[in-house]
Motif scaffolding. Sequence first.
Motif, PDB file in Angstrom:
ATOM      1  N   PRO A  14       0.832  -1.212   0.000  1.00 20.49           N
ATOM      2  CA  PRO A  14       0.000   0.000   0.000  1.00 20.49           C
ATOM      3  C   PRO A  14       0.861   1.253   0.000  1.00 20.49           C
ATOM      4  O   PRO A  14       1.845   1.357   0.735  1.00 20.49           O
ATOM      5  N   GLY A  15       0.510   2.172  -0.877  1.00 18.79           N
ATOM      6  CA  GLY A  15       1.216   3.447  -0.933  1.00 18.79           C
ATOM      7  C   GLY A  15       2.478   3.439  -1.765  1.00 18.79           C
ATOM      8  O   GLY A  15       3.073   4.495  -2.005  1.00 18.79           O
ATOM      9  N   ARG A  16       2.928   2.254  -2.211  1.00 18.91           N
ATOM     10  CA  ARG A  16       4.136   2.182  -3.044  1.00 18.91           C
ATOM     11  C   ARG A  16       3.753   1.915  -4.493  1.00 18.91           C
ATOM     12  O   ARG A  16       2.825   1.154  -4.768  1.00 18.91           O
ATOM     13  N   THR A  17       4.500   2.522  -5.393  1.00 16.22           N
ATOM     14  CA  THR A  17       4.254   2.326  -6.818  1.00 16.22           C
ATOM     15  C   THR A  17       5.388   1.516  -7.429  1.00 16.22           C
ATOM     16  O   THR A  17       6.511   1.501  -6.922  1.00 16.22           O
ATOM     17  N   CYS A  18       5.074   0.854  -8.522  1.00 19.74           N
ATOM     18  CA  CYS A  18       6.067  -0.045  -9.127  1.00 19.74           C
ATOM     19  C   CYS A  18       5.995   0.011 -10.646  1.00 19.74           C
ATOM     20  O   CYS A  18       4.913  -0.043 -11.236  1.00 19.74           O
ATOM     21  N   LEU A  19       7.151   0.085 -11.260  1.00 16.93           N
ATOM     22  CA  LEU A  19       7.313  -0.021 -12.712  1.00 16.93           C
ATOM     23  C   LEU A  19       8.061  -1.312 -13.011  1.00 16.93           C
ATOM     24  O   LEU A  19       9.103  -1.584 -12.404  1.00 16.93           O
ATOM     25  N   ALA A  20       7.535  -2.111 -13.918  1.00 17.26           N
ATOM     26  CA  ALA A  20       8.234  -3.304 -14.390  1.00 17.26           C
ATOM     27  C   ALA A  20       8.700  -3.078 -15.822  1.00 17.26           C
ATOM     28  O   ALA A  20       7.896  -2.706 -16.687  1.00 17.26           O
ATOM     29  N   VAL A  21       9.997  -3.260 -16.038  1.00 16.26           N
ATOM     30  CA  VAL A  21      10.576  -3.155 -17.385  1.00 16.26           C
ATOM     31  C   VAL A  21      10.973  -4.561 -17.811  1.00 16.26           C
ATOM     32  O   VAL A  21      11.814  -5.201 -17.171  1.00 16.26           O
ATOM     33  N   ILE A  22      10.361  -5.043 -18.884  1.00 20.66           N
ATOM     34  CA  ILE A  22      10.616  -6.402 -19.362  1.00 20.66           C
ATOM     35  C   ILE A  22      11.393  -6.330 -20.668  1.00 20.66           C
ATOM     36  O   ILE A  22      10.925  -5.742 -21.650  1.00 20.66           O
ATOM     37  N   LEU A  23      12.567  -6.919 -20.661  1.00 17.44           N
ATOM     38  CA  LEU A  23      13.439  -6.890 -21.832  1.00 17.44           C
ATOM     39  C   LEU A  23      13.075  -8.048 -22.754  1.00 17.44           C
ATOM     40  O   LEU A  23      13.220  -9.217 -22.399  1.00 17.44           O
ATOM     41  N   ALA A  24      12.602  -7.710 -23.966  1.00 17.59           N
ATOM     42  CA  ALA A  24      12.087  -8.729 -24.889  1.00 17.59           C
ATOM     43  C   ALA A  24      12.531  -8.476 -26.319  1.00 17.59           C
ATOM     44  O   ALA A  24      11.844  -8.851 -27.261  1.00 17.59           O
ATOM     45  N   ALA A  25      13.697  -7.852 -26.482  1.00 21.69           N
ATOM     46  CA  ALA A  25      14.140  -7.485 -27.830  1.00 21.69           C
ATOM     47  C   ALA A  25      14.940  -8.579 -28.530  1.00 21.69           C
ATOM     48  O   ALA A  25      15.272  -8.445 -29.699  1.00 21.69           O
ATOM     49  N   GLY A  26      15.233  -9.660 -27.826  1.00 19.33           N
ATOM     50  CA  GLY A  26      16.068 -10.702 -28.429  1.00 19.33           C
ATOM     51  C   GLY A  26      15.376 -11.432 -29.567  1.00 19.33           C
ATOM     52  O   GLY A  26      14.186 -11.759 -29.482  1.00 19.33           O
ATOM     53  N   ASP A  27      16.114 -11.682 -30.633  1.00 22.79           N
ATOM     54  CA  ASP A  27      15.569 -12.417 -31.772  1.00 22.79           C
ATOM     55  C   ASP A  27      15.499 -13.912 -31.499  1.00 22.79           C
ATOM     56  O   ASP A  27      14.693 -14.630 -32.098  1.00 22.79           O
ATOM     57  N   GLY A  28      16.369 -14.397 -30.636  1.00 23.47           N
ATOM     58  CA  GLY A  28      16.399 -15.831 -30.382  1.00 23.47           C
ATOM     59  C   GLY A  28      16.950 -16.612 -31.542  1.00 23.47           C
ATOM     60  O   GLY A  28      16.357 -17.608 -31.978  1.00 23.47           O
ATOM     61  N   THR A  29      18.097 -16.173 -32.043  1.00 27.44           N
ATOM     62  CA  THR A  29      18.699 -16.837 -33.200  1.00 27.44           C
ATOM     63  C   THR A  29      18.886 -18.324 -32.956  1.00 27.44           C
ATOM     64  O   THR A  29      18.648 -19.151 -33.847  1.00 27.44           O
ATOM     65  N   ARG A 125       8.610 -16.803 -10.183  1.00 27.23           N
ATOM     66  CA  ARG A 125       7.303 -16.761  -9.537  1.00 27.23           C
ATOM     67  C   ARG A 125       6.925 -15.337  -9.118  1.00 27.23           C
ATOM     68  O   ARG A 125       7.816 -14.517  -8.820  1.00 27.23           O
ATOM     69  N   PRO A 126       5.634 -15.053  -9.050  1.00 27.08           N
ATOM     70  CA  PRO A 126       5.202 -13.744  -8.544  1.00 27.08           C
ATOM     71  C   PRO A 126       5.740 -13.457  -7.143  1.00 27.08           C
ATOM     72  O   PRO A 126       6.081 -12.320  -6.824  1.00 27.08           O
ATOM     73  N   GLU A 127       5.829 -14.498  -6.314  1.00 25.18           N
ATOM     74  CA  GLU A 127       6.324 -14.325  -4.951  1.00 25.18           C
ATOM     75  C   GLU A 127       7.754 -13.797  -4.938  1.00 25.18           C
ATOM     76  O   GLU A 127       8.146 -13.046  -4.034  1.00 25.18           O
ATOM     77  N   THR A 128       8.543 -14.196  -5.931  1.00 26.79           N
ATOM     78  CA  THR A 128       9.925 -13.739  -5.997  1.00 26.79           C
ATOM     79  C   THR A 128       9.987 -12.251  -6.338  1.00 26.79           C
ATOM     80  O   THR A 128      10.747 -11.488  -5.732  1.00 26.79           O
ATOM     81  N   PHE A 129       9.174 -11.836  -7.302  1.00 27.99           N
ATOM     82  CA  PHE A 129       9.116 -10.397  -7.604  1.00 27.99           C
ATOM     83  C   PHE A 129       8.636  -9.616  -6.386  1.00 27.99           C
ATOM     84  O   PHE A 129       9.121  -8.510  -6.105  1.00 27.99           O
ATOM     85  N   ALA A 130       7.683 -10.181  -5.634  1.00 29.78           N
ATOM     86  CA  ALA A 130       7.193  -9.508  -4.435  1.00 29.78           C
ATOM     87  C   ALA A 130       8.295  -9.390  -3.385  1.00 29.78           C
ATOM     88  O   ALA A 130       8.407  -8.356  -2.708  1.00 29.78           O
ATOM     89  N   LEU A 131       9.115 -10.419  -3.247  1.00 24.07           N
ATOM     90  CA  LEU A 131      10.223 -10.360  -2.291  1.00 24.07           C
ATOM     91  C   LEU A 131      11.258  -9.317  -2.707  1.00 24.07           C
ATOM     92  O   LEU A 131      11.860  -8.649  -1.855  1.00 24.07           O
ATOM     93  N   MET A 132      11.473  -9.169  -4.009  1.00 25.63           N
ATOM     94  CA  MET A 132      12.372  -8.121  -4.483  1.00 25.63           C
ATOM     95  C   MET A 132      11.820  -6.749  -4.111  1.00 25.63           C
ATOM     96  O   MET A 132      12.560  -5.865  -3.641  1.00 25.63           O
ATOM     97  N   ARG A 133      10.522  -6.571  -4.291  1.00 28.42           N
ATOM     98  CA  ARG A 133       9.910  -5.298  -3.917  1.00 28.42           C
ATOM     99  C   ARG A 133      10.009  -5.068  -2.409  1.00 28.42           C
ATOM    100  O   ARG A 133      10.247  -3.947  -1.956  1.00 28.42           O
ATOM    101  N   LYS A 134       9.817  -6.145  -1.637  1.00 23.58           N
ATOM    102  CA  LYS A 134       9.890  -6.003  -0.182  1.00 23.58           C
ATOM    103  C   LYS A 134      11.287  -5.561   0.251  1.00 23.58           C
ATOM    104  O   LYS A 134      11.442  -4.723   1.148  1.00 23.58           O
ATOM    105  N   ALA A 135      12.317  -6.121  -0.399  1.00 26.94           N
ATOM    106  CA  ALA A 135      13.688  -5.731  -0.054  1.00 26.94           C
ATOM    107  C   ALA A 135      13.916  -4.251  -0.319  1.00 26.94           C
ATOM    108  O   ALA A 135      14.623  -3.570   0.433  1.00 26.94           O
ATOM    109  N   LEU A 136      13.310  -3.731  -1.384  1.00 19.00           N
ATOM    110  CA  LEU A 136      13.425  -2.298  -1.665  1.00 19.00           C
ATOM    111  C   LEU A 136      12.598  -1.482  -0.674  1.00 19.00           C
ATOM    112  O   LEU A 136      13.033  -0.427  -0.207  1.00 19.00           O
ATOM    113  N   ALA A 137      11.416  -1.981  -0.353  1.00 24.37           N
ATOM    114  CA  ALA A 137      10.529  -1.242   0.547  1.00 24.37           C
ATOM    115  C   ALA A 137      11.100  -1.138   1.957  1.00 24.37           C
ATOM    116  O   ALA A 137      10.829  -0.168   2.673  1.00 24.37           O
TER     117      ALA A 137
END
Length: 458
Positions: A14-29, A125-137
């Motif tokens: 609550p009260g915190r905002t989040c931006l997710a940047v997803i890198l998807a430019a790879g061609d996958g040669t 997992r979503p839980e892992t992204f949430a733990l990353m946010r918690k470490a920042l918070a």
Amino acid sequence: MALASNRNSAASFPGRTCLAVILAAGDGTRMRSTRPKALHKVAGRSMVGHVLSAVVEAEADRIVVVVAPTHGAIEVEAKTIARDAEAVIQTERRGTAHAVLAAREAIAFGYDDILVAFADTPLVRPETFALMRKALADGESAIVALGFEAKDPTGYGRLILKDGGLEAIREERDASAEERKLTTCNAGLMGVSGRHALDLIEAIGCENSQNEYYLTDIVAIARERKLAACALIVSEEEVLGVNDRTQLAAAEALFQARLRESALGAGVTLVDPSSVTLAFDTALAQDVTIEPNVVFGPGVVVGAGAVIRSFSHVEGATIGENATIGPFARLRPGATLMRDVHIGNFVEIKASEVGAGAKINHLSYIGDASIGAKTNIGAGTITCNYDGFGKFRTEIGEGAFIGSHASLVAPVKIGDGAYIGTGSVITKDVSADSLVIARERQIEKPGWAIGFREKNRK
């Protein structure tokens, strides 16, 4: 400090905002494909779709997907998962930090948490992204890097840990001999305090063997500025990156194992778990039984007590409680089966509703139809729903009996309780409780076969 993932559910911020940047430019040669790597599927969903879903569940307020100029299809896919997802173009490729800066405008907006993820790591997992946010918070760290203990660290960047903190991330080609002995490796994903993100990323240089801008250099820059960094350690399997078909198959196997474990834990019987293929969204209720060699595509819901017998293929279908499907049945998108329905071997159903207790037990095709409760469909019956240009519906009432090898030529309606004679071709509506026989009258010519054979022996 180094934190361990504990698989808690995604927490609220609550009260915190989040931006997710997803890198998807790879061609996958190395995928040897004309399709962008991020669109290859795991458990019926694109890899980028899995990542998007995870950051959405971790409560990202804004999602920016970095794509190559020719990858418009990734933007389309992203919007199917997160309607407000944005795509930005990376016109040239000069490393991960350079890719992140393609989202400069969004980063500059001032979000509290910035998550940087990769479209080719679909198992995080979503839980892992949430733990990353918690470490920042928690406010102790400006940077949180995702890491893992590698069985074989060759080729991975190393996490340089000291006194419980993360000092630097060193790419293997730039690492010293001592650093290469380390087994705690960089997974690439990162969380950055939004207050510092843009200044830190813009300070990254390209003085390295590849002349590229490495996002990993952000850790050393942060430490130089007296900002703390930490590492979040997860399993090596969770952060598997997919670069070729072998790794794609490995990701599929890991995701299937995860789905099967979840199903078994929810009270589903998998007679031979390793032979069952589930989709990312397969919903199986308690006491469902799945026999060996069943394949689920996306969009399947199965009610309590249902049995799916061997070698059936189900996609986009809803199956009611205590229904029995198969063996060798195929349910296509739009098939809706109510409770106690029986679908037998070599039966195909598409875009049809089948009422409670109805039976279609053998060798039939039912497409674009509605079938009433307790109706029996005989072996070999088909709904003739397509004339080469359009699709037409067949409507069958409750308690009807359709004799074997009947052809129902849509559009046609068959009333409640009607009987259709075996081998009939029905082209007109049938009233309730009627008997209809629509076939040629049988003709017998005694002795005809003897003359036919004698004639043809000459």
